[in-house]
Design a protein around this motif. Structure first.
Motif, PDB file in Angstrom:
ATOM      1  N   HIS A   1       1.346  15.730   2.266  1.00  0.00           N
ATOM      2  CA  HIS A   1       1.889  14.877   1.210  1.00  0.00           C
ATOM      3  C   HIS A   1       0.748  14.066   0.604  1.00  0.00           C
ATOM      4  O   HIS A   1       0.057  13.330   1.320  1.00  0.00           O
ATOM      5  CB  HIS A   1       2.948  13.942   1.814  1.00  0.00           C
ATOM      6  CG  HIS A   1       3.595  13.037   0.817  1.00  0.00           C
ATOM      7  ND1 HIS A   1       4.735  13.386   0.124  1.00  0.00           N
ATOM      8  CD2 HIS A   1       3.254  11.799   0.380  1.00  0.00           C
ATOM      9  CE1 HIS A   1       5.065  12.388  -0.692  1.00  0.00           C
ATOM     10  NE2 HIS A   1       4.183  11.419  -0.550  1.00  0.00           N
ATOM     11  N   LEU A   2       0.574  14.177  -0.716  1.00  0.00           N
ATOM     12  CA  LEU A   2      -0.509  13.420  -1.368  1.00  0.00           C
ATOM     13  C   LEU A   2       0.103  12.328  -2.243  1.00  0.00           C
ATOM     14  O   LEU A   2       0.738  12.618  -3.264  1.00  0.00           O
ATOM     15  CB  LEU A   2      -1.373  14.358  -2.223  1.00  0.00           C
ATOM     16  CG  LEU A   2      -2.616  13.689  -2.828  1.00  0.00           C
ATOM     17  CD1 LEU A   2      -3.615  13.278  -1.755  1.00  0.00           C
ATOM     18  CD2 LEU A   2      -3.292  14.616  -3.839  1.00  0.00           C
ATOM     19  N   ARG A   3      -0.125  11.072  -1.834  1.00  0.00           N
ATOM     20  CA  ARG A   3       0.524   9.989  -2.593  1.00  0.00           C
ATOM     21  C   ARG A   3      -0.350   9.458  -3.740  1.00  0.00           C
ATOM     22  O   ARG A   3      -0.010   8.461  -4.380  1.00  0.00           O
ATOM     23  CB  ARG A   3       0.972   8.871  -1.661  1.00  0.00           C
ATOM     24  CG  ARG A   3      -0.114   8.095  -0.950  1.00  0.00           C
ATOM     25  CD  ARG A   3       0.556   7.034  -0.079  1.00  0.00           C
ATOM     26  NE  ARG A   3      -0.350   6.030   0.414  1.00  0.00           N
ATOM     27  CZ  ARG A   3      -0.935   6.069   1.600  1.00  0.00           C
ATOM     28  NH1 ARG A   3      -0.707   7.079   2.414  1.00  0.00           N
ATOM     29  NH2 ARG A   3      -1.731   5.097   1.997  1.00  0.00           N
ATOM     30  N   TRP A   4      -1.467  10.086  -3.994  1.00  0.00           N
ATOM     31  CA  TRP A   4      -2.350   9.694  -5.123  1.00  0.00           C
ATOM     32  C   TRP A   4      -1.595   9.791  -6.443  1.00  0.00           C
ATOM     33  O   TRP A   4      -0.930  10.791  -6.717  1.00  0.00           O
ATOM     34  CB  TRP A   4      -3.567  10.623  -5.147  1.00  0.00           C
ATOM     35  CG  TRP A   4      -4.496  10.404  -6.317  1.00  0.00           C
ATOM     36  CD1 TRP A   4      -4.539  11.118  -7.469  1.00  0.00           C
ATOM     37  CD2 TRP A   4      -5.510   9.397  -6.428  1.00  0.00           C
ATOM     38  NE1 TRP A   4      -5.528  10.628  -8.294  1.00  0.00           N
ATOM     39  CE2 TRP A   4      -6.136   9.572  -7.681  1.00  0.00           C
ATOM     40  CE3 TRP A   4      -5.949   8.365  -5.585  1.00  0.00           C
ATOM     41  CZ2 TRP A   4      -7.181   8.757  -8.113  1.00  0.00           C
ATOM     42  CZ3 TRP A   4      -6.988   7.557  -6.021  1.00  0.00           C
ATOM     43  CH2 TRP A   4      -7.589   7.762  -7.266  1.00  0.00           C
ATOM     44  N   ASP A   5      -1.707   8.754  -7.254  1.00  0.00           N
ATOM     45  CA  ASP A   5      -1.080   8.755  -8.574  1.00  0.00           C
ATOM     46  C   ASP A   5      -2.156   9.124  -9.604  1.00  0.00           C
ATOM     47  O   ASP A   5      -3.159   8.414  -9.733  1.00  0.00           O
ATOM     48  CB  ASP A   5      -0.525   7.350  -8.864  1.00  0.00           C
ATOM     49  CG  ASP A   5       0.259   7.298 -10.152  1.00  0.00           C
ATOM     50  OD1 ASP A   5       0.285   8.309 -10.889  1.00  0.00           O
ATOM     51  OD2 ASP A   5       0.865   6.236 -10.431  1.00  0.00           O
ATOM     52  N   SER A   6      -1.941  10.203 -10.332  1.00  0.00           N
ATOM     53  CA  SER A   6      -2.958  10.665 -11.293  1.00  0.00           C
ATOM     54  C   SER A   6      -2.802  10.019 -12.668  1.00  0.00           C
ATOM     55  O   SER A   6      -3.415  10.478 -13.636  1.00  0.00           O
ATOM     56  CB  SER A   6      -2.876  12.190 -11.457  1.00  0.00           C
ATOM     57  OG  SER A   6      -3.100  12.844 -10.243  1.00  0.00           O
ATOM     58  N   LEU A   7      -1.987   8.961 -12.751  1.00  0.00           N
ATOM     59  CA  LEU A   7      -1.786   8.325 -14.065  1.00  0.00           C
ATOM     60  C   LEU A   7      -3.129   7.969 -14.729  1.00  0.00           C
ATOM     61  O   LEU A   7      -3.284   8.123 -15.941  1.00  0.00           O
ATOM     62  CB  LEU A   7      -0.920   7.067 -13.897  1.00  0.00           C
ATOM     63  CG  LEU A   7      -0.650   6.304 -15.192  1.00  0.00           C
ATOM     64  CD1 LEU A   7       0.210   7.116 -16.146  1.00  0.00           C
ATOM     65  CD2 LEU A   7       0.014   4.955 -14.913  1.00  0.00           C
ATOM     66  N   GLY A   8      -4.077   7.487 -13.927  1.00  0.00           N
ATOM     67  CA  GLY A   8      -5.401   7.151 -14.473  1.00  0.00           C
ATOM     68  C   GLY A   8      -6.020   8.349 -15.173  1.00  0.00           C
ATOM     69  O   GLY A   8      -6.601   8.221 -16.258  1.00  0.00           O
ATOM     70  N   GLU A   9      -5.886   9.520 -14.557  1.00  0.00           N
ATOM     71  CA  GLU A   9      -6.433  10.738 -15.164  1.00  0.00           C
ATOM     72  C   GLU A   9      -5.676  11.075 -16.450  1.00  0.00           C
ATOM     73  O   GLU A   9      -6.286  11.448 -17.463  1.00  0.00           O
ATOM     74  CB  GLU A   9      -6.327  11.923 -14.195  1.00  0.00           C
ATOM     75  CG  GLU A   9      -7.352  11.904 -13.068  1.00  0.00           C
ATOM     76  CD  GLU A   9      -6.852  11.140 -11.855  1.00  0.00           C
ATOM     77  OE1 GLU A   9      -6.621   9.917 -11.979  1.00  0.00           O
ATOM     78  OE2 GLU A   9      -6.694  11.737 -10.785  1.00  0.00           O
ATOM     79  N   PHE A  10      -4.340  10.930 -16.415  1.00  0.00           N
ATOM     80  CA  PHE A  10      -3.543  11.254 -17.614  1.00  0.00           C
ATOM     81  C   PHE A  10      -3.987  10.367 -18.790  1.00  0.00           C
ATOM     82  O   PHE A  10      -4.163  10.826 -19.916  1.00  0.00           O
ATOM     83  CB  PHE A  10      -2.042  11.018 -17.399  1.00  0.00           C
ATOM     84  CG  PHE A  10      -1.422  11.703 -16.202  1.00  0.00           C
ATOM     85  CD1 PHE A  10      -2.016  12.804 -15.596  1.00  0.00           C
ATOM     86  CD2 PHE A  10      -0.202  11.248 -15.682  1.00  0.00           C
ATOM     87  CE1 PHE A  10      -1.433  13.421 -14.499  1.00  0.00           C
ATOM     88  CE2 PHE A  10       0.397  11.862 -14.597  1.00  0.00           C
ATOM     89  CZ  PHE A  10      -0.219  12.947 -14.000  1.00  0.00           C
ATOM     90  N   LEU A  11      -4.127   9.058 -18.494  1.00  0.00           N
ATOM     91  CA  LEU A  11      -4.474   8.111 -19.564  1.00  0.00           C
ATOM     92  C   LEU A  11      -5.894   8.367 -20.079  1.00  0.00           C
ATOM     93  O   LEU A  11      -6.149   8.314 -21.286  1.00  0.00           O
ATOM     94  CB  LEU A  11      -4.362   6.672 -19.049  1.00  0.00           C
ATOM     95  CG  LEU A  11      -2.956   6.212 -18.643  1.00  0.00           C
ATOM     96  CD1 LEU A  11      -3.022   4.897 -17.881  1.00  0.00           C
ATOM     97  CD2 LEU A  11      -2.047   6.057 -19.859  1.00  0.00           C
TER      98      LEU A  11
END
Ligand code: NAP
Length: 723
Positions: free
Chosen positions: A587-597
């Motif tokens: 399970h990877l709880r990293w949020d890639s929102l930073g990459e999306f933005l």
């Protein structure tokens, strides 16, 4: 066909590197639509180690050249700033994988070992960002992100009525007290001299601001001892906050002083034993524990008993991991001030103690230069209470960062003074520009900032003020020699911008700037902090962690001086704990929102330069997808078996396709397929969880194994691959 534009996506370490295995295949397919190519560039710790030893191309050096060109468009994900133990672990893993690398020589015994150490040293600490950051920094929360945080406030703990927590800093003989500064009036070569002996020379430019200062080792020791005694008397947790990763020469030395002060009973009593096994206090109690194993067992036990006594006699010490007994003084890179101080505020003036409980603390930040603004915030919360996430205003930042600005570029010019005497900085005519009387053990450093960087920083600050209508505040202290010189430049460079576009601006010392910003925050008003390089780093964690819960959700844009763009993803690090969980349970709880933005901003730059309508469409669709991602709370869950990072990428792809599909039949079809198969895809992703994962390496995973582990949904893969 429109010419191909290129985005460089960095291959890095730990959690964001794992996330990349799942995200990049999606990104590549969507960008192809706009004729934008994605190139992967390996600047991971393993990649840099291999390059340093001549076993791989030096990708970082290539990026260092690219940032000086107008076409640069780089998405930079967070990477490991390696400590010596991390570097050694990385070398060991690479050797297990069959690379024939020499060990890291901690104490080089001959010329050959010295050369090896020098090569490896290029991989230590913050080795990547200073190469790439050829511009100033623009960090802020996207409006959608801020609104999301206000609608879904995370919890900040209240401050107790009689909260005793406080920030302790030195009152004299610190870097703040001893600073001197000059503005160059010509290009020149300066020399740094101790007692008349030249230690090194450096080239400087006309109008460059050059400053130097030192911190007294003796004063530091008496300050540390005082704080230890105060903490004991007031039943406060003793915690040290430094930045040994970034300030990789000066701060490990200060850390070593903290280790020596807190554990003085043991370290003095067993001085000879510890010296015989090569214990280095600057490497912390982690090194102590490793090194004493070389001693006979009965001696080890005796020393361990003595350490236990220290914990009984000294105040409680803040813990990094209370379950594993890892204290604040175990590893210097575990106490990163910009990451460690915001939680002190978030938890109501508390940190974790050895029993895994929160306890009010004294936050020990030796140098006053930046300690006092933290103090101001803590004191403000003690009087006015905890912040209200649902209403608090935003503090964004424009940071002076270009060309290794200020203290963050000072490592090559930092010395632990070897003998009592005088440190002089002279110009090429032999004139003494700066002079300090120093004592053996003092920490002396020189730092500088180029005029081209200052001019651009003032311009960028003004531009942000103009675009938002928010006041800009230069956090500059006229009582600091360096800042006083910067102020001279601000009052020269700002007026022409103001004449064209008047905006509200202020110049205030950090404590006053903090007070001003907090007043506005509590009224729900936004403020732009325009700061030097260190405060850029500190504030872009401090405010976001309180406002958004994490700095990883911040946009971090570096408009490069040469005209290109560097888009950093979030302001957080590479989240090693996430990898631990992933390896254990998939399970990877990293949020890639930073990459999306970051990707959206990177595309926007391409559109602004080329006017290409296809790029515009893909970029605007990504903006909509990012909003939908936030509105529908599709960030990864922390719990195994619930949608994680991989699932969040599925939703991004789906929202992105839906937005593009409004004007493009092909993507309308993709969106429908993704929506129709939602349950199946989520089921396939879920089935891959709950088991340990073998990705063939920590620092250098096997690409095939890692990609398989991160792309376990055959249905999702087929839809993406078919685009
Ligand atoms: P960190 O990697 O920022 O992680 C601290 C915690 O922040 C994580 O454990 C996680 O909290 C949360 N977090 C950060 N980014 C997240 C994301 N995208 N999604 C979800 N949660 C996120 O801090 P660190 O342990 O201090 O640093 C780790 C390494 O990164 C170090 O080697 C450091 O030097 C390096 N670093 C690099 C950069 C850079 O390259 N720009 C910046 C800072 C640090 P939970 O565990 O509670 O989920």
């Amino acid at each position: 066909m429109a010419p191909v534009s290129k985005i460089v996506w960095t291959k890095i370490d730990e959690a964001p590197a794992l996330a990349t295995y799942s995200l990049l295949p999606i990104v590549e397919k969507f960008l192809k639509e706009a004729n934008v190519e994605v190139e992967l560039s390996d600047i991971s710790l393993a990649g840099r180690v291999l390059a340093a030893m001549g076993k791989m191309d030096d990708e970082l050096a290539k990026l260092g050249e690219l940032v000086l060109k107008p076409e640069a468009n780089i998405i930079k994900l967070p990477n490991i700033s390696a400590s010596i133990p991390q570097l050694k672990a990385c070398i060991a893993e690479l050797n297990e994988q069959g690379f024939d690398l020499p060990d890291y020589p901690e104490e080089p015994k001959n010329e050959e070992e010295k050369e090896i150490q020098t090569k490896y040293a290029t991989c230590l600490g913050s080795a990547v960002n200073p190469v790439l950051r050829e511009g100033n920094s623009d960090r802020r929360a996207a409006t959608a992100v801020k609104k999301f945080a206000q609608k879904n406030p995370h919890r900040l703990k209240p401050f107790s009525d009689n909260c005793k927590a406080y920030v302790a800093h030195m009152e004299k003989n610190d870097f703040y007290a001893n600073e001197q500064s000059v503005i160059m009036s010509k290009n020149d070569t300066l020399s740094i001299n101790l007692n008349g002996k030249c230690l090194q020379t450096l080239d400087v430019e006309d109008r460059e601001i050059v400053s130097s200062s030192f911190l007294s080792a003796c004063e530091l020791d008496s300050f540390l001892n005082k704080t230890i005694n105060d903490a004991k008397e007031n039943d406060l947790l003793w915690s040290v906050h430094l930045k040994a990763t970034m300030m990789k020469v000066s701060d490990p030395i200060m850390f070593g002083h903290a280790v020596k002060s807190y554990y003085s009973d043991v370290l003095e009593k067993y001085k000879d034993d510890l010296e015989s096994v090569g214990f280095n206090p600057d490497l912390g109690m982690g090194d102590f524990e490793a090194k004493i194993q070389k001693l006979p067992e009965d001696k080890q036990n005796e020393i361990k008993e003595a350490v236990k006594k220290v914990y009984e006699n000294r105040p409680n010490i803040a813990m990094v991991d209370s379950d594993k007994g890892i204290t604040n003084l175990h590893f210097s890179n575990d106490i990163i001030i910009d990451a460690s101080m915001p939680p002190v505020i978030r938890e109501g003036g508390k940190m974790w103690n050895k029993d895994g409980e929160l306890q009010e603390c004294v936050a020990v930040i030796p140098d006053r230069t930046y300690a006092r603004m933290y103090s101001k915030m803590l004191e403000d919360c003690k009087v006015n209470g905890q912040f209200d996430v649902s209403t608090m205003g935003h503090v964004s930042n424009v940071g002076l960062m270009a060309k290794k600005a200020e203290e963050y570029g000072s490592h090559p010019f930092t010395y632990k003074i070897p003998e009592d005497g005088v440190m002089d900085v002279k110009d090429s005519d032999g004139n003494i520009l700066m002079s300090h009387s120093v004592k053996k053990g003092d920490i002396w450093r020189l730092y500088k900032v180029k005029d081209v960087a200052v001019k651009d920083w003032v311009r960028l600050g003004h531009e942000r003020g103009k675009l938002t209508g928010d006041p800009i505040v230069f956090w500059l202290d006229s009582n600091r020699a360096h800042d006083a010189n910067l102020i001279k430049r601000v009052v020269e460079y700002l007026p022409p911008h103001l004449e064209k576009d008047p905006i509200e601006f202020h110049i205030m010392a950090p404590e006053q700037a903090m007070k001003f910003s907090l007043k506005r925050i509590r009224k729900g008003l936004n403020t732009i902090s325009v700061t030097g390089n260190v405060l850029r780093d500190y504030l872009t964690d401090l405010f976001p962690i309180l406002e958004l819960g994490t700095s990883a959700k911040m946009m971090s844009i570096v408009p490069l001086l040469a005209g290109g763009g560097l888009f950093e993803t979030g302001a957080g690090g590479s989240a090693p704990k996430h990898v631990e969980q992933f390896l254990k349970e998939g399970h990877l709880r990293w949020d890639s929102l930073g990459e999306f933005l970051a990707l959206a901003e990177s595309l926007r730059m391409i559109y602004n330069k080329t006017g290409d309508e296809k790029v515009k469409a893909v970029c605007e669709a990504l903006d909509s997808a990012n909003e939908a991602y936030l509105d529908n709370s599709k960030e990864p869950s922390r719990k195994c078996g619930e949608p994680d990072n991989k699932a969040s990428h599925y939703y991004l792809a789906r929202y992105w396709a839906e937005a593009l599909g409004k004007s493009d039949d092909k993507f309308a079809k993709v969106a429908k397929e993704l929506a129709d198969n939602e349950a199946k895809i989520l089921e396939e992703l879920k089935n891959a969880e709950g088991q340990a994962k073998d990705i063939g390496g920590y620092f250098k995973p096997d690409d095939k194994k890692a990609a398989e582990a991160m792309r376990p949904s055959a249905t999702l893969n087929a839809i993406i691959n078919n685009i």
